[in-house]
Write a protein that holds these residues in place. Structure first.
Motif, PDB file in Angstrom:
ATOM      1  N   ALA A  39      19.522  56.727  27.347  1.00 19.06           N
ATOM      2  CA  ALA A  39      19.789  57.386  25.933  1.00 19.06           C
ATOM      3  C   ALA A  39      20.196  59.035  26.242  1.00 19.06           C
ATOM      4  O   ALA A  39      20.047  59.739  25.066  1.00 19.06           O
ATOM      5  N   GLY A  40      20.553  59.415  27.244  1.00 22.80           N
ATOM      6  CA  GLY A  40      20.910  60.833  27.691  1.00 22.80           C
ATOM      7  C   GLY A  40      22.420  61.097  26.892  1.00 22.80           C
ATOM      8  O   GLY A  40      23.023  60.062  27.024  1.00 22.80           O
ATOM      9  N   ALA A  41      22.536  62.523  26.717  1.00 22.03           N
ATOM     10  CA  ALA A  41      24.076  62.727  26.389  1.00 22.03           C
ATOM     11  C   ALA A  41      24.170  63.731  27.576  1.00 22.03           C
ATOM     12  O   ALA A  41      23.524  64.690  27.790  1.00 22.03           O
ATOM     13  N   LEU A  42      25.608  63.463  27.984  1.00 24.11           N
ATOM     14  CA  LEU A  42      26.014  64.323  29.123  1.00 24.11           C
ATOM     15  C   LEU A  42      27.098  65.045  28.679  1.00 24.11           C
ATOM     16  O   LEU A  42      28.125  64.854  28.187  1.00 24.11           O
ATOM     17  N   THR A  43      27.067  66.464  29.271  1.00 22.15           N
ATOM     18  CA  THR A  43      28.218  67.530  29.126  1.00 22.15           C
ATOM     19  C   THR A  43      28.549  67.960  30.422  1.00 22.15           C
ATOM     20  O   THR A  43      27.745  68.469  31.118  1.00 22.15           O
ATOM     21  N   VAL A  44      29.950  68.014  30.730  1.00 21.75           N
ATOM     22  CA  VAL A  44      30.310  68.597  31.902  1.00 21.75           C
ATOM     23  C   VAL A  44      31.392  69.570  31.501  1.00 21.75           C
ATOM     24  O   VAL A  44      32.445  69.486  30.764  1.00 21.75           O
ATOM     25  N   GLU A  45      31.493  70.615  32.376  1.00 22.16           N
ATOM     26  CA  GLU A  45      32.231  71.735  32.484  1.00 22.16           C
ATOM     27  C   GLU A  45      32.625  72.262  33.836  1.00 22.16           C
ATOM     28  O   GLU A  45      31.683  72.363  34.558  1.00 22.16           O
ATOM     29  N   ARG A  46      33.771  72.213  34.111  1.00 25.44           N
ATOM     30  CA  ARG A  46      34.468  72.836  35.379  1.00 25.44           C
ATOM     31  C   ARG A  46      34.779  74.390  35.184  1.00 25.44           C
ATOM     32  O   ARG A  46      35.713  74.277  34.208  1.00 25.44           O
ATOM     33  N   ARG A  47      34.034  75.288  35.973  1.00 27.32           N
ATOM     34  CA  ARG A  47      34.903  76.821  35.677  1.00 27.32           C
ATOM     35  C   ARG A  47      34.433  77.390  37.034  1.00 27.32           C
ATOM     36  O   ARG A  47      33.220  77.200  37.696  1.00 27.32           O
TER      37      ARG A  47
END
Length: 85
Positions: A39-47
């Motif tokens: 039930a987790g929400a995943l956010t990914v950012e590449r920088r």
């Protein structure tokens, strides 16, 4: 050993960041995060040569308290950039 749930999410976020940083597929990383934190929400950012992941999930600390959002955040080197991809 007892681990705080937020710590578990931080560990899972670090694992997902490493998976993505070394070039594993987004589907594999998502499957891992779903097993680690249901039930987790995943956010990914590449920088800036990094893969940064935030993993959030609802949790009830005590039955008498409302549900709260716990989160873990981690970054790993983006090996894809080092390889020139």
């Amino acid at each position: 050993a007892h681990r705080h749930r937020g710590q578990h999410q931080g560990d899972a976020a670090a694992d997902v960041a490493r998976l993505l940083g070394r070039g594993d597929t987004a589907a594999d990383a998502l499957a891992f995060s779903e097993r680690a934190v249901p039930a987790g929400a995943l956010t990914v950012e590449r920088r800036d040569g990094l893969v940064c992941v935030q993993l959030r999930a609802p949790a009830r600390v005590m039955l008498t308290l409302p549900v709260v959002q716990l989160h873990g955040t981690a970054c790993a080197l983006d090996d894809r950039l080092a390889a020139g991809e």
